[in-house]
Design an enzyme around this catalytic site. Structure first.
Site, PDB file in Angstrom:
ATOM      1  N   SER A  65       0.816  -1.221   0.000  1.00  0.00           N
ATOM      2  CA  SER A  65       0.000   0.000   0.000  1.00  0.00           C
ATOM      3  C   SER A  65       0.849   1.271   0.000  1.00  0.00           C
ATOM      4  O   SER A  65       1.992   1.266   0.471  1.00  0.00           O
ATOM      5  CB  SER A  65      -0.904   0.033   1.230  1.00  0.00           C
ATOM      6  OG  SER A  65      -1.609  -1.158   1.381  1.00  0.00           O
TER       7      SER A  65
HETATM    8  N1  SAH Z   1      -0.945  -3.574   3.697  1.00  0.00           N
HETATM    9  C1  SAH Z   1      -0.456  -4.559   2.750  1.00  0.00           C
HETATM   10  C2  SAH Z   1      -1.461  -4.631   1.615  1.00  0.00           C
HETATM   11  C3  SAH Z   1      -1.363  -5.829   0.814  1.00  0.00           C
HETATM   12  S1  SAH Z   1      -2.604  -5.909  -0.473  1.00  0.00           S
HETATM   13  C4  SAH Z   1       0.906  -4.081   2.267  1.00  0.00           C
HETATM   14  O1  SAH Z   1       1.167  -2.888   2.353  1.00  0.00           O
HETATM   15  O2  SAH Z   1       1.718  -4.888   1.797  1.00  0.00           O
HETATM   16  C5  SAH Z   1      -3.870  -6.832   0.322  1.00  0.00           C
HETATM   17  C6  SAH Z   1      -3.544  -8.255   0.671  1.00  0.00           C
HETATM   18  O3  SAH Z   1      -4.751  -8.870   1.113  1.00  0.00           O
HETATM   19  C7  SAH Z   1      -3.033  -9.109  -0.478  1.00  0.00           C
HETATM   20  O4  SAH Z   1      -1.784  -9.646  -0.155  1.00  0.00           O
HETATM   21  C8  SAH Z   1      -4.094 -10.205  -0.622  1.00  0.00           C
HETATM   22  O5  SAH Z   1      -3.555 -11.470  -0.975  1.00  0.00           O
HETATM   23  C9  SAH Z   1      -4.694 -10.230   0.770  1.00  0.00           C
HETATM   24  N2  SAH Z   1      -6.029 -10.835   0.859  1.00  0.00           N
HETATM   25  C10 SAH Z   1      -7.050 -10.765  -0.040  1.00  0.00           C
HETATM   26  N3  SAH Z   1      -8.126 -11.462   0.412  1.00  0.00           N
HETATM   27  C11 SAH Z   1      -7.762 -11.982   1.613  1.00  0.00           C
HETATM   28  C12 SAH Z   1      -8.429 -12.817   2.572  1.00  0.00           C
HETATM   29  N4  SAH Z   1      -9.684 -13.235   2.391  1.00  0.00           N
HETATM   30  N5  SAH Z   1      -7.749 -13.165   3.694  1.00  0.00           N
HETATM   31  C13 SAH Z   1      -6.465 -12.743   3.909  1.00  0.00           C
HETATM   32  N6  SAH Z   1      -5.789 -11.966   3.043  1.00  0.00           N
HETATM   33  C14 SAH Z   1      -6.424 -11.581   1.909  1.00  0.00           C
END
Ligand code: SAH
Length: 213
Positions: A65
């Site tokens: 993010s």
């Molecule tokens: N704050 C993180 C954002 C990652 S993007 C950063 O800065 O790196 C959001 C993440 O949510 C992704 O890695 C995706 O795989 C995960 N995600 C999507 N659906 C999900 C679920 N049902 N349970 C757990 N993680 C999930």
């Protein structure tokens, strides 16, 4: 090739230009951003730009993010050092590390096991607070460690996060991007049996998926 000193300068600039200038002035949040080496969480190919005002791909169609959006969410959530926090969507682990400098204990769930493993490797190499990671579907929370004082969801949901709200402690807050007609950050606060809902700004997140990837 950047040195650690270059990254420290870039990190300070990020805080001044992207956070302070947009109204994030909570000292604890700013210190957390100062402590976490964002360049360790991005792909080597974009490492020199790690402190830019944007998100970056981290593989598997997911992204790390934008710093400001993380700061905005954590500010709205009101995280304190007494809190036990659930994070849904570990991704790169960057926000997990930031959270660990602000709260007592972090529980973070990621559905893609390779991302969770990679995040674990990075988090092991840097100073953090107490963090517990797992691979799984975070939309149903992590019941055995509930209730949580704070819950932060990093992938957009189509519906109200009912299962997660059930795992909030009294006076606990949850922030999640929710897509109904448009995508918007929504803050939920439990007050006894009542749930108070507040619509915040528009946003853009990767979608939440069910099951494990
Ligand atoms: N704050 C993180 C954002 C990652 S993007 C950063 O800065 O790196 C959001 C993440 O949510 C992704 O890695 C995706 O795989 C995960 N995600 C999507 N659906 C999900 C679920 N049902 N349970 C757990 N993680 C999930």
């Amino acid at each position: 090739m950047e040195t650690e000193a270059d990254y420290t300068i870039a990190r300070r600039r990020m805080i001044a230009e992207q956070l302070l200038s947009r109204g994030i002035n909570d000292r604890n949040i700013l210190n957390a951003f100062l402590s976490v080496p964002r360049h360790q969480f991005v792909d080597v190919a974009v490492r020199s730009r790690a402190y830019d005002d944007c998100s970056f791909p981290i593989g598997y169609k997911q992204t790390i993010s934008q710093p400001y959006i993380i700061a905005f969410m954590l500010h709205a959530l009101g995280v304190t050092h007494k809190d036990r926090v659930l994070e849904v969507g570990t991704g790169s682990g960057y926000q997990t590390a930031i959270l660990s400098h602000l709260a007592r204990e972090i529980f973070s769930i990621e559905r893609i096991s390779s991302l969770s493993k990679k995040a674990e490797e990075v988090l092991k190499r840097i100073p953090t607070g107490k963090i517990r990671l797992k691979t799984g579907d975070g939309s149903t929370g992590w019941n055995c460690y509930s209730p949580f004082d704070r819950i932060v969801v990093s992938a957009s949901m189509n519906n109200r996060p009912t299962k997660l709200i059930e795992q909030l402690s009294d006076k606990g807050t949850l922030i999640a991007p929710i897509t109904s007609d448009a995508e918007r950050l929504v803050l939920f606060r439990r007050v006894g049996e009542r749930i108070v809902e507040r619509q915040l700004s528009m946003c853009s997140f990767v979608p939440m998926r069910k099951g494990v990837g």
